[in-house]
Design a protein around this motif. Structure first.
Motif, PDB file in Angstrom:
ATOM      1  N   LEU A  61       0.464  -6.070   3.789  1.00 19.42           N
ATOM      2  CA  LEU A  61       0.745  -5.302   2.339  1.00 19.42           C
ATOM      3  C   LEU A  61       0.170  -3.943   2.480  1.00 19.42           C
ATOM      4  N   VAL A  62      -1.087  -3.841   2.854  1.00 17.81           N
ATOM      5  CA  VAL A  62      -1.913  -2.717   3.319  1.00 17.81           C
ATOM      6  C   VAL A  62      -1.222  -1.822   4.291  1.00 17.81           C
ATOM      7  N   HIS A  63      -0.865  -2.629   5.437  1.00 16.17           N
ATOM      8  CA  HIS A  63      -0.389  -1.779   6.552  1.00 16.17           C
ATOM      9  C   HIS A  63       1.038  -0.910   5.991  1.00 16.17           C
ATOM     10  N   ALA A  64       1.681  -1.797   5.300  1.00 16.41           N
ATOM     11  CA  ALA A  64       3.073  -1.490   4.727  1.00 16.41           C
ATOM     12  C   ALA A  64       2.883  -0.160   3.919  1.00 16.41           C
ATOM     13  N   THR A  65       1.780  -0.189   3.142  1.00 14.68           N
ATOM     14  CA  THR A  65       1.306   0.782   2.044  1.00 14.68           C
ATOM     15  C   THR A  65       0.759   2.030   2.802  1.00 14.68           C
ATOM     16  N   LEU A  66      -0.003   1.954   3.810  1.00 13.05           N
ATOM     17  CA  LEU A  66      -0.443   3.195   4.550  1.00 13.05           C
ATOM     18  C   LEU A  66      -0.168   3.103   6.163  1.00 13.05           C
ATOM     19  N   PRO A  67       1.282   3.128   6.516  1.00 11.79           N
ATOM     20  CA  PRO A  67       1.798   3.182   7.675  1.00 11.79           C
ATOM     21  C   PRO A  67       1.364   4.266   8.632  1.00 11.79           C
ATOM     22  N   PHE A  68       0.892   5.453   8.049  1.00 13.21           N
ATOM     23  CA  PHE A  68       0.602   6.472   8.713  1.00 13.21           C
ATOM     24  C   PHE A  68      -1.155   6.282   9.342  1.00 13.21           C
ATOM     25  N   LEU A  69      -1.600   5.353   8.968  1.00 11.05           N
ATOM     26  CA  LEU A  69      -2.857   5.152   9.540  1.00 11.05           C
ATOM     27  C   LEU A  69      -3.096   4.100  10.689  1.00 11.05           C
ATOM     28  N   SER A  70      -3.861   3.926  11.712  1.00 10.37           N
ATOM     29  CA  SER A  70      -4.080   3.172  12.678  1.00 10.37           C
ATOM     30  C   SER A  70      -4.164   1.835  12.215  1.00 10.37           C
ATOM     31  N   GLN A  71      -3.353   0.901  12.478  1.00  8.14           N
ATOM     32  CA  GLN A  71      -3.492  -0.633  11.972  1.00  8.14           C
ATOM     33  C   GLN A  71      -4.486  -1.426  12.524  1.00  8.14           C
ATOM     34  N   GLY A  72      -4.958  -0.942  13.869  1.00  8.49           N
ATOM     35  CA  GLY A  72      -6.335  -1.457  14.500  1.00  8.49           C
ATOM     36  C   GLY A  72      -7.452  -1.224  13.732  1.00  8.49           C
ATOM     37  N   LEU A  73      -7.445   0.112  13.091  1.00  7.39           N
ATOM     38  CA  LEU A  73      -8.867   0.709  12.578  1.00  7.39           C
ATOM     39  C   LEU A  73      -8.646   0.592  10.738  1.00  7.39           C
ATOM     40  N   LEU A  74      -7.441   0.329  10.392  1.00  3.37           N
ATOM     41  CA  LEU A  74      -7.575   0.485   8.916  1.00  3.37           C
ATOM     42  C   LEU A  74      -8.093  -0.787   8.255  1.00  3.37           C
ATOM     43  N   VAL A 100     -16.789   5.311 -10.089  1.00  7.28           N
ATOM     44  CA  VAL A 100     -15.860   6.492  -9.857  1.00  7.28           C
ATOM     45  C   VAL A 100     -15.051   6.100  -8.726  1.00  7.28           C
ATOM     46  N   ALA A 101     -15.717   5.801  -7.350  1.00  7.02           N
ATOM     47  CA  ALA A 101     -15.246   5.481  -6.384  1.00  7.02           C
ATOM     48  C   ALA A 101     -14.456   4.221  -6.347  1.00  7.02           C
ATOM     49  N   VAL A 102     -14.975   3.295  -6.993  1.00  8.05           N
ATOM     50  CA  VAL A 102     -14.102   1.894  -7.236  1.00  8.05           C
ATOM     51  C   VAL A 102     -12.936   2.390  -8.155  1.00  8.05           C
ATOM     52  N   GLY A 103     -13.092   2.926  -8.995  1.00  8.27           N
ATOM     53  CA  GLY A 103     -11.878   3.384  -9.748  1.00  8.27           C
ATOM     54  C   GLY A 103     -10.452   4.140  -8.833  1.00  8.27           C
ATOM     55  N   ALA A 104     -11.286   4.977  -8.090  1.00  7.59           N
ATOM     56  CA  ALA A 104     -10.256   5.622  -7.311  1.00  7.59           C
ATOM     57  C   ALA A 104      -9.652   4.750  -6.271  1.00  7.59           C
ATOM     58  N   HIS A 105     -10.415   4.059  -5.694  1.00  7.65           N
ATOM     59  CA  HIS A 105      -9.740   2.882  -4.899  1.00  7.65           C
ATOM     60  C   HIS A 105      -8.909   1.879  -5.476  1.00  7.65           C
ATOM     61  N   LEU A 106      -9.114   1.580  -6.607  1.00  5.71           N
ATOM     62  CA  LEU A 106      -8.227   0.809  -7.532  1.00  5.71           C
ATOM     63  C   LEU A 106      -7.005   1.419  -7.700  1.00  5.71           C
ATOM     64  N   ALA A 107      -7.065   2.669  -7.927  1.00  4.40           N
ATOM     65  CA  ALA A 107      -5.868   3.574  -8.378  1.00  4.40           C
ATOM     66  C   ALA A 107      -4.919   3.700  -7.025  1.00  4.40           C
ATOM     67  N   GLY A 108      -5.628   3.767  -5.911  1.00  2.00           N
ATOM     68  CA  GLY A 108      -4.730   3.981  -4.833  1.00  2.00           C
ATOM     69  C   GLY A 108      -4.212   2.972  -4.262  1.00  2.00           C
ATOM     70  N   THR A 109      -4.398   1.694  -4.961  1.00  2.55           N
ATOM     71  CA  THR A 109      -3.436   0.416  -4.561  1.00  2.55           C
ATOM     72  C   THR A 109      -2.197   0.579  -4.984  1.00  2.55           C
ATOM     73  N   PHE A 110      -1.969   1.475  -6.023  1.00  2.00           N
ATOM     74  CA  PHE A 110      -0.581   1.679  -6.543  1.00  2.00           C
ATOM     75  C   PHE A 110       0.123   2.389  -5.692  1.00  2.00           C
ATOM     76  N   LEU A 111      -0.146   2.992  -4.470  1.00  3.32           N
ATOM     77  CA  LEU A 111       0.564   3.445  -3.474  1.00  3.32           C
ATOM     78  C   LEU A 111       1.576   2.698  -3.005  1.00  3.32           C
ATOM     79  N   VAL A 112       1.330   1.276  -3.119  1.00  2.00           N
ATOM     80  CA  VAL A 112       2.211   0.272  -2.643  1.00  2.00           C
ATOM     81  C   VAL A 112       3.694   0.333  -3.368  1.00  2.00           C
ATOM     82  N   PHE A 113       3.552   0.784  -4.789  1.00  2.00           N
ATOM     83  CA  PHE A 113       4.750   1.132  -5.346  1.00  2.00           C
ATOM     84  C   PHE A 113       5.619   2.190  -5.075  1.00  2.00           C
ATOM     85  N   VAL A 114       4.997   2.991  -4.215  1.00  2.00           N
ATOM     86  CA  VAL A 114       5.724   4.211  -3.650  1.00  2.00           C
ATOM     87  C   VAL A 114       5.901   4.199  -2.441  1.00  2.00           C
TER      88      VAL A 114
END
Length: 158
Positions: A61-74, A100-114
């Protein structure tokens, strides 16, 4: 012929809560925010460790959400960030920056919907969430918990 009667109007006053309830509420106000912060921190440490050691069930799920980042490093980097955030939450320092960082990280998880909507809902219908969609959507509650912690004033013991 109508007769009027005078009625005494009584104001409704609910009974006050019993003293033990007041004491319980005071204890909850005192300790619940810390328990919430620490529990979120422990979950971040746990999930972060799973990512860092390559055992996370959400790796695809994480790799599909952020396919532009290196899978070995992500996953190791994301896991490390989550562990650091989790430890900071458990310790409680630095409080605001961490929340604030935790809130931003959690908000970033919604990228999966996009970026990976096919993994989030069935048949292209956003009302028909998949297990992945439910997993991500529950982060709304965690974001609200973080907002509550940000807005909560710490009590200073004298």
């Amino acid at each position: 012929m109508s007769t009027t009667q005078d009625y005494e109007v009584q104001e409704f006053r609910p009974e006050p809560p019993p003293p033990w309830w007041d004491r319980l509420e005071q204890r909850l106000r005192q300790h619940a925010p810390t328990a919430l912060r620490v529990s979120i921190g422990l979950v971040f440490v746990w999930f972060g460790l799973l990512k860092a050691i390559g055992q996370s069930p959400v790796a695809d799920l994480v790799h599909a959400t952020l396919p532009f980042l290196s899978q070995g490093l992500l996953m190791p980097v994301l896991g490390g960030v989550e562990v650091v955030l989790g430890v900071a939450l458990v310790i409680g320092r630095p409080r605001r920056v961490t929340l604030v960082a935790v809130g931003a990280h959690l908000a970033g998880t919604f990228l999966v919907f996009v970026n990976a909507p096919a993994l989030s809902w069935s048949d292209g219908n956003p009302l028909l969430l998949t297990a992945n969609g439910e997993f991500v959507l529950k982060n709304v509650v965690l974001i609200c918990a973080v907002l509550m912690l940000l807005g909560h004033r710490r009590t200073v013991r004298k």
